[in-house]
Design a protein around this motif. Structure first.
Motif, mmCIF file in Angstrom:
data_model
loop_
_atom_site.group_PDB
_atom_site.id
_atom_site.type_symbol
_atom_site.label_atom_id
_atom_site.label_comp_id
_atom_site.label_asym_id
_atom_site.label_seq_id
_atom_site.Cartn_x
_atom_site.Cartn_y
_atom_site.Cartn_z
ATOM 1 N N GLY A 1 13.447 7.522 -24.339
ATOM 2 C CA GLY A 1 13.257 8.151 -24.536
ATOM 3 C C GLY A 1 14.614 9.700 -24.478
ATOM 4 N N MET A 2 14.684 9.167 -23.253
ATOM 5 C CA MET A 2 15.813 10.397 -22.377
ATOM 6 C C MET A 2 16.886 9.682 -22.880
ATOM 7 S SD MET A 2 15.773 11.704 -18.918
ATOM 8 C CE MET A 2 15.419 10.297 -18.091
ATOM 9 N N TYR A 3 16.559 8.418 -22.302
ATOM 10 C CA TYR A 3 18.287 7.444 -22.232
ATOM 11 C C TYR A 3 18.537 7.942 -23.866
ATOM 12 C CZ TYR A 3 17.595 5.160 -18.149
ATOM 13 O OH TYR A 3 17.214 4.995 -16.831
ATOM 14 N N ILE A 4 17.870 7.547 -25.146
ATOM 15 C CA ILE A 4 18.601 7.335 -26.208
ATOM 16 C C ILE A 4 19.054 8.712 -26.749
ATOM 17 C CG2 ILE A 4 17.219 5.490 -27.047
ATOM 18 C CD1 ILE A 4 15.602 7.397 -28.616
ATOM 19 N N SER A 5 18.317 10.262 -26.098
ATOM 20 C CA SER A 5 18.310 11.622 -25.965
ATOM 21 C C SER A 5 20.430 11.519 -25.191
ATOM 22 C CB SER A 5 17.665 12.241 -25.563
ATOM 23 O OG SER A 5 17.332 12.487 -25.201
ATOM 24 N N PHE A 6 20.215 11.038 -24.435
ATOM 25 C CA PHE A 6 21.637 11.264 -24.232
ATOM 26 C C PHE A 6 23.018 12.050 -24.479
ATOM 27 C CE2 PHE A 6 22.095 10.766 -19.042
ATOM 28 C CZ PHE A 6 20.870 11.014 -18.993
ATOM 29 N N PRO A 7 23.711 10.979 -25.735
ATOM 30 C CA PRO A 7 24.306 11.452 -26.659
ATOM 31 C C PRO A 7 24.656 12.793 -27.139
ATOM 32 C CG PRO A 7 24.451 8.383 -26.912
ATOM 33 C CD PRO A 7 22.453 9.249 -26.071
ATOM 34 N N THR A 8 23.203 12.452 -28.263
ATOM 35 C CA THR A 8 23.175 14.622 -28.652
ATOM 36 C C THR A 8 22.894 14.692 -27.571
ATOM 37 O OG1 THR A 8 21.735 12.960 -30.148
ATOM 38 C CG2 THR A 8 21.425 15.065 -30.155
ATOM 39 N N ILE A 9 22.378 15.176 -26.512
ATOM 40 C CA ILE A 9 22.300 16.265 -25.608
ATOM 41 C C ILE A 9 23.777 16.586 -25.234
ATOM 42 C CG2 ILE A 9 21.211 17.079 -23.790
ATOM 43 C CD1 ILE A 9 18.515 15.754 -24.466
ATOM 44 N N TRP A 10 24.454 15.159 -24.783
ATOM 45 C CA TRP A 10 25.031 15.868 -24.229
ATOM 46 C C TRP A 10 26.264 16.283 -24.944
ATOM 47 C CZ3 TRP A 10 23.832 17.248 -19.876
ATOM 48 C CH2 TRP A 10 23.128 16.412 -19.021
ATOM 49 N N GLN A 11 26.763 15.523 -26.004
ATOM 50 C CA GLN A 11 28.066 16.025 -27.199
ATOM 51 C C GLN A 11 27.824 16.609 -27.777
ATOM 52 O OE1 GLN A 11 28.246 12.106 -29.004
ATOM 53 N NE2 GLN A 11 29.547 11.621 -27.704
ATOM 54 N N ASP A 12 26.508 16.872 -27.900
ATOM 55 C CA ASP A 12 25.756 18.069 -29.631
ATOM 56 C C ASP A 12 25.508 19.694 -28.782
ATOM 57 O OD1 ASP A 12 26.380 16.685 -30.894
ATOM 58 O OD2 ASP A 12 24.054 16.673 -31.818
ATOM 59 N N GLY A 13 25.455 19.270 -26.999
ATOM 60 C CA GLY A 13 24.712 20.299 -26.304
ATOM 61 C C GLY A 13 25.865 21.232 -25.294
ATOM 62 N N TYR A 14 26.862 20.072 -25.220
ATOM 63 C CA TYR A 14 27.619 20.297 -23.699
ATOM 64 C C TYR A 14 28.796 19.280 -24.449
ATOM 65 C CZ TYR A 14 24.136 21.323 -21.066
ATOM 66 O OH TYR A 14 22.392 22.045 -20.346
ATOM 67 N N ASN A 15 29.364 19.218 -25.842
ATOM 68 C CA ASN A 15 30.664 18.914 -25.740
ATOM 69 C C ASN A 15 31.099 17.833 -25.180
ATOM 70 O OD1 ASN A 15 30.544 21.115 -28.391
ATOM 71 N ND2 ASN A 15 31.086 23.018 -27.056
ATOM 72 N N TRP A 16 30.275 17.147 -24.546
ATOM 73 C CA TRP A 16 30.984 15.459 -23.867
ATOM 74 C C TRP A 16 31.543 15.163 -24.675
ATOM 75 C CZ3 TRP A 16 27.702 14.522 -19.017
ATOM 76 C CH2 TRP A 16 27.219 15.411 -17.866
ATOM 77 N N THR A 17 32.605 13.959 -23.818
ATOM 78 C CA THR A 17 33.364 12.689 -24.374
ATOM 79 C C THR A 17 32.797 11.544 -24.367
ATOM 80 O OG1 THR A 17 34.659 12.258 -22.978
ATOM 81 C CG2 THR A 17 35.462 14.190 -24.427
#
Length: 505
Positions: free
Chosen positions: A310-326
């Motif tokens: 669950g933590m792994y699949i949340s990485f794209p959402t958390i880091w892209q939406d929450g921290y504006n990462w590429t």
């Protein structure tokens, strides 16, 4: 009248006869005396040393460990390298998002179920045959995906063979490691073996992201095909049979040439006294869950892996939406928990073997209970749960990214401890069904991961990241009572298992 010379000769003859009749030349012993002397000499001689646990040389064992570790790497890698291209495949295969996501679901389903049959077959018929058939189907499926025209039906069909070929290697590989590694060093060997499955989900997004373009998407499968070919050749030409119910400690096959013509069936080279696994069937396989330690360890591993996935699949959402990462930066973020799992696995494996060796030295009979392996799982569950809870609240409150990455590393380290010690413990409890036990744990873990993947988005929307990961952390803490039960009643559980096995013979 005799001459003085004749008299002297007569005296000399008498002296020689007396010398022969004296005790200086005893008479030969009787048959009974000879037997008694032989028995006394045999009793006083030291007993011959026991045969080694594995007759394979240290270099041959390292080669086997390296091959099965590399083979076990491709299953998780194949699932992860595919993810960055999901959006692209909607256009390439001219289909909907639901249809493309279905290829992920079918991969997870086969990945969960197929090891049950492959591992059970390897515990009866041999490891090498399963390797050749399973990994060969993985190689062929990737080659066809890289060459055939893009069609969604072909994608579904070949994804099944991708999953089948790659997933059974992990469970069978763990059985192979246990075949050639004595219990005193098994945790260290399994720690190295687990590097493959643990690094696959970490490196997959990095590799797959390099080919997520319309002109290069076939290389997603081409890279898997090209890199798995040397591993398959190593299995086919140089991998010996290791199943102990067929070859014992390997003395009959240890001196075979490094490269030889493959055999799809190995005839038993040892007597019938070596324990053998039961013939594979669903009923007998599910019977493993009736043994409480297997049930507890398998369910605990499933709950913990669900949180990690669950933590792994949340990485794209958390880091892209929450921290504006590429997308590239998100891929690099996966390295943090991956490196933590790598370091922890090596350390825990060596530490577990060291503690076992120390306990044997302090015991009166030179034996210790396998339950000592899993004592360190209690702090590991606490660490993993704390890491997941911190990860949820740190990312929800937009704390510095370093805090979230550190929390992910802490959670991954705790999961790694449980993985290594659980497999070591189970292979010592029931050595006749090592691969089947690992497959059972893998099945439950993948089913739990699939369920977690299906509900995580809803959990995020309804609860937020903080409370969602708090719930996953609490699941880790709920695993601790089961470990305490195994430590308290483990001896009685094993005695009951031995009695049952004796009755079934």
């Amino acid at each position: 009248m005799r001459s003085p010379i004749d008299v002297e000769k007569a005296h000399h003859y008498d002296r020689c006869r007396e010398s022969v009749d004296s005790d200086d030349y005893p008479s030969p012993p009787s048959i009974d005396e000879a037997k008694q002397s032989l028995t006394e000499n045999t009793a006083s001689a030291p007993p011959p040393p026991p045969p080694p646990y594995s007759a394979f040389s240290i270099n041959r064992r390292r080669f086997i460990l390296g091959v099965v570790t590399a083979a076990g790497f491709f299953g998780p890698l194949c699932g992860a390298v595919y993810l960055p291209s999901l959006k692209l495949f909607q256009h390439v295969f001219k289909t909907s998002e639901t249809a493309v996501n279905g290829t992920v679901s079918i991969y997870q389903l086969v990945f969960a179920i197929a090891p049950l049959f492959g591992a059970a077959a390897s515990d009866v018929g041999g490891r090498k045959t399963v390797y050749i058939v399973g990994f060969g189907s993985f190689l062929i499926a990737n080659t066809l995906l890289a060459l055939l025209p893009a069609h969604i039906v072909l994608l579904y069909f070949l994804r099944i063979f991708q999953a089948f070929g790659s997933c059974i290697v992990f469970s069978v590989g763990a059985g192979t490691v246990a075949d050639i590694t004595e219990p005193a060093r098994r945790a260290s060997a399994l720690a190295w073996f687990l590097m493959g499955p643990q690094l696959g989900p970490i490196l997959g997004p990095l590799i797959g992201g390099q080919f997520a373009t319309e002109s290069r998407w076939r290389w997603v499968f081409g890279i898997l095909s090209l890199t798995s070919l040397p591993v398959y050749l190593g299995i086919l030409l140089s991998m010996p049979e290791t199943l102990r119910s067929l070859v014992g400690n390997g003395a009959a096959v240890a001196h075979q040439p490094c490269i030889s013509i493959p055999k799809f069936r190995t005839k038993p080279c040892i007597d019938s006294k070596v324990s053998k696994a039961p013939r594979p069937s669903f009923r007998k396989f599910m019977h493993l869950l009736k043994y409480p330690p297997h049930l507890i360890v398998s369910i605990n591993g499933a709950l913990q892996f669900a949180g990690l996935y669950g933590m792994y699949i949340s990485f794209p959402t958390i880091w892209q939406d929450g921290y504006n990462w590429t997308t590239a930066e998100v891929g690099y973020a996966f390295l943090c928990p991956g490196i933590a799992m790598f370091i922890t696995s090596i350390f825990v494996g060596r530490f577990s073997d060291y503690m076992r060796k120390k306990a044997i030295a302090n015991s009166s009979d030179g034996k210790i209970a396998p339950e000592r392996r899993i004592a360190m799982q209690i702090p590991a569950f606490v660490v993993a749960g704390a890491g997941k809870i911190m990860f949820g609240w740190f990312t929800q409150n937009r704390v510095h990214p370093a805090a979230g990455l550190f929390s992910a590393a802490v959670a991954s380290a705790g999961v790694s401890v449980v993985f290594v010690t659980s497999i070591s413990y189970q292979t010592e409890c029931d050595p006749a069904q090592k691969a089947s036990l690992v497959a059972l744990g893998g099945c439950l873990r993948n089913i739990a991961a699939a369920i977690c993947a299906a509900i995580m988005v809803s959990c995020f929307r309804g609860l937020g990241w903080g409370w969602a990961f708090t719930g996953l952390g609490i699941l880790d803490l709920l695993c601790i009572p089961g470990i305490i039960l195994i430590m308290v009643r483990g001896v009685k559980f094993r005695e009951a298992l031995k009695r049952e096995q004796q009755l079934n013979k």
